[in-house]
Design an enzyme around this catalytic site. Structure first.
Site, PDB file in Angstrom:
ATOM      1  CB  THR A   1       6.142  -0.352  10.621  1.00  0.00           C
ATOM      2  OG1 THR A   1       6.170  -0.603   9.219  1.00  0.00           O
ATOM      3  CG2 THR A   1       7.545  -0.210  11.154  1.00  0.00           C
TER       4      THR A   1
ATOM      5  CG  HIS B   1       1.751   1.654  17.468  1.00  0.00           C
ATOM      6  ND1 HIS B   1       0.645   0.850  17.496  1.00  0.00           N
ATOM      7  CD2 HIS B   1       1.730   2.279  16.254  1.00  0.00           C
ATOM      8  CE1 HIS B   1      -0.025   0.993  16.362  1.00  0.00           C
ATOM      9  NE2 HIS B   1       0.615   1.856  15.591  1.00  0.00           N
ATOM     10  CB  ILE B   2       7.011   5.826  17.792  1.00  0.00           C
ATOM     11  CG1 ILE B   2       8.203   4.867  17.555  1.00  0.00           C
ATOM     12  CG2 ILE B   2       6.713   5.965  19.283  1.00  0.00           C
ATOM     13  CD1 ILE B   2       9.535   5.381  18.067  1.00  0.00           C
ATOM     14  N   GLY B   3       5.369   4.766  14.676  1.00  0.00           N
ATOM     15  CA  GLY B   3       5.550   4.905  13.229  1.00  0.00           C
ATOM     16  C   GLY B   3       5.299   6.319  12.706  1.00  0.00           C
TER      17      GLY B   3
ATOM     18  NE  ARG C   1      -3.340  -1.274  13.339  1.00  0.00           N
ATOM     19  CZ  ARG C   1      -2.829  -0.054  13.153  1.00  0.00           C
ATOM     20  NH1 ARG C   1      -1.518   0.107  13.046  1.00  0.00           N
ATOM     21  NH2 ARG C   1      -3.624   1.002  13.078  1.00  0.00           N
TER      22      ARG C   1
ATOM     23  CD  GLU D   1       0.482  -1.657  19.568  1.00  0.00           C
ATOM     24  OE1 GLU D   1       0.767  -2.438  18.640  1.00  0.00           O
ATOM     25  OE2 GLU D   1       0.228  -0.472  19.412  1.00  0.00           O
TER      26      GLU D   1
ATOM     27  CB  ILE E   1       3.217   2.626   4.752  1.00  0.00           C
ATOM     28  CG1 ILE E   1       2.325   3.765   5.251  1.00  0.00           C
ATOM     29  CG2 ILE E   1       4.483   2.512   5.619  1.00  0.00           C
ATOM     30  CD1 ILE E   1       1.661   3.527   6.602  1.00  0.00           C
TER      31      ILE E   1
ATOM     32  N   GLY F   1       0.869  -1.181   0.000  1.00  0.00           N
ATOM     33  CA  GLY F   1       0.000   0.000   0.000  1.00  0.00           C
ATOM     34  C   GLY F   1       0.901   1.224   0.000  1.00  0.00           C
TER      35      GLY F   1
ATOM     36  CB  SER G   1       0.286  -6.264  -2.663  1.00  0.00           C
ATOM     37  OG  SER G   1      -0.030  -5.237  -1.769  1.00  0.00           O
TER      38      SER G   1
END
Ligand code: GLV
Length: 324
Positions: free
Chosen positions: A238, A287-289, A240, A269, A160, A158, A179
């Site tokens: 990065t 989780h700081i993407g 899920r 998480e 990202i 996608g 994909s």
């Protein structure tokens, strides 16, 4: 009921300061930071709009309860939205929007930071220097893996995943991707080769996961795939956490099938198992993407724009469905 002059917007997390100033100028803010579920539903019913975090979960029952309340829109402060039942929101006549595009490059940058950190053993090196026990340059110290010339398998091409691939051109990696749908323009631009998931796991030296959440991708990366990788293979996630079973990942890392992993997302998480935390061949980010000042500001402002339009009776630009 006396109509409120300014819209009431519920915030479940603190917003970036620059964006928050805009919110304050335009709305009455109800700050219910990290609410429990019951308080969240109650507060939502008493607001015109809400900015939610990806950890605020609303299911079909919750939306049924909110139907007919004053709530018009939930602006999810994230590109992912598996925390919200979209069909139920639509049924309840409540808009849901997300924050695509503005975080694409930032999240791909973090994926690269993680990949380089695990490949070059940066966290171990940092710990060595901090410990005060570093004795100086040694030819054999903390030898990692070069990324130049390696095969990078992108899983989930996608926005990202594609940005990750484009940055990879600069690092001189050979690109593979999987994909659900082939992307001919992306292939033409990057020369990425389209392969099946098992082929990616068998052929790549470095694998980066960029899949959205939800039932379709849960445990898509099976223990069997993890055990089929080449020696030395490194995995980055990065997207899920639930795309990989945490237990399967731990086993692959413990047995050295996977040489290392760098993670920004976790199956349970914010719980991260002690077993995973104890491994030295993993880099663990919280989780700081999308967590840069610029990007979090843009995400929060995008949420505000969507709220403004929904409250003006218009379709929000990042609405995730149409309301008839
Ligand atoms: C964060 O994970 C997001 O979906 O934006």
């Amino acid at each position: 009921m006396i109509p409120h002059k300014r819209p009431r917007i519920l915030l479940t997390g603190e917003l970036e300061a620059g964006a928050l100033a805009e919110y304050k100028a335009q709305a009455e803010l109800i700050r219910l930071i990290t609410p429990d579920h019951n308080s969240l539903i109650k507060a939502l019913a008493d607001c015109d709009a809400a900015v939610t975090r990806p950890t605020d979960r609303l299911n079909a029952e919750d939306f049924a309860e909110l139907k007919g309340s004053r709530l018009k829109i939930i602006a999810n402060h994230a590109v992912g939205y598996e925390n919200l039942d979209l069909a139920a929101a639509r049924q309840a006549g409540i808009w849901v929007s997300n924050t695509p595009d503005v975080l694409t490059q930032t999240t791909a940058e973090l994926a690269w930071a993680l990949l380089l950190a695990v490949a070059r053993r940066l966290v171990e090196g940092d710990q060595l220097v901090r410990s005060g026990s570093w004795t100086g340059w040694e030819p054999n110290q903390l030898l990692g893996t070069s990324v130049f010339g390696k095969r990078l398998g992108i899983v989930g091409a996608g926005r990202i995943g594609q940005a990750m691939a484009r940055i990879g051109k600069g690092f001189g990696v050979e690109l593979l991707y999987y994909s659900p749908n082939r992307k001919p323009e992306f292939e033409a631009e990057t020369q990425a080769r389209y392969l099946t998931l098992p082929e990616i796991f068998a052929e790549a030296d470095l694998i980066s996961l960029h899949m959205p959440g939800g039932p379709e991708t849960r445990h898509l990366i099976t223990a069997e795939l993890l055990s089929s990788v080449k020696p030395g293979c490194l995995l980055v996630n990065t997207g899920r956490g639930a795309a990989v079973s945490e237990q399967a990942l731990i086993q692959a890392l413990k047995h050295g099938t996977l040489a290392g992993a760098a993670l920004d997302v976790y199956e349970f998480e914010p719980q991260v198992s002690a077993e995973l935390r104890a491994l030295s061949n993993v880099v663990l980010a919280p989780h700081i993407g999308s967590a840069t000042v610029e990007t979090r500001r843009n995400m929060a402002l995008m949420c505000l724009k969507n709220i403004q339009l929904a409250l003006a009776g218009k379709q929000p630009p990042q609405a995730l469905f149409n309301l008839a």
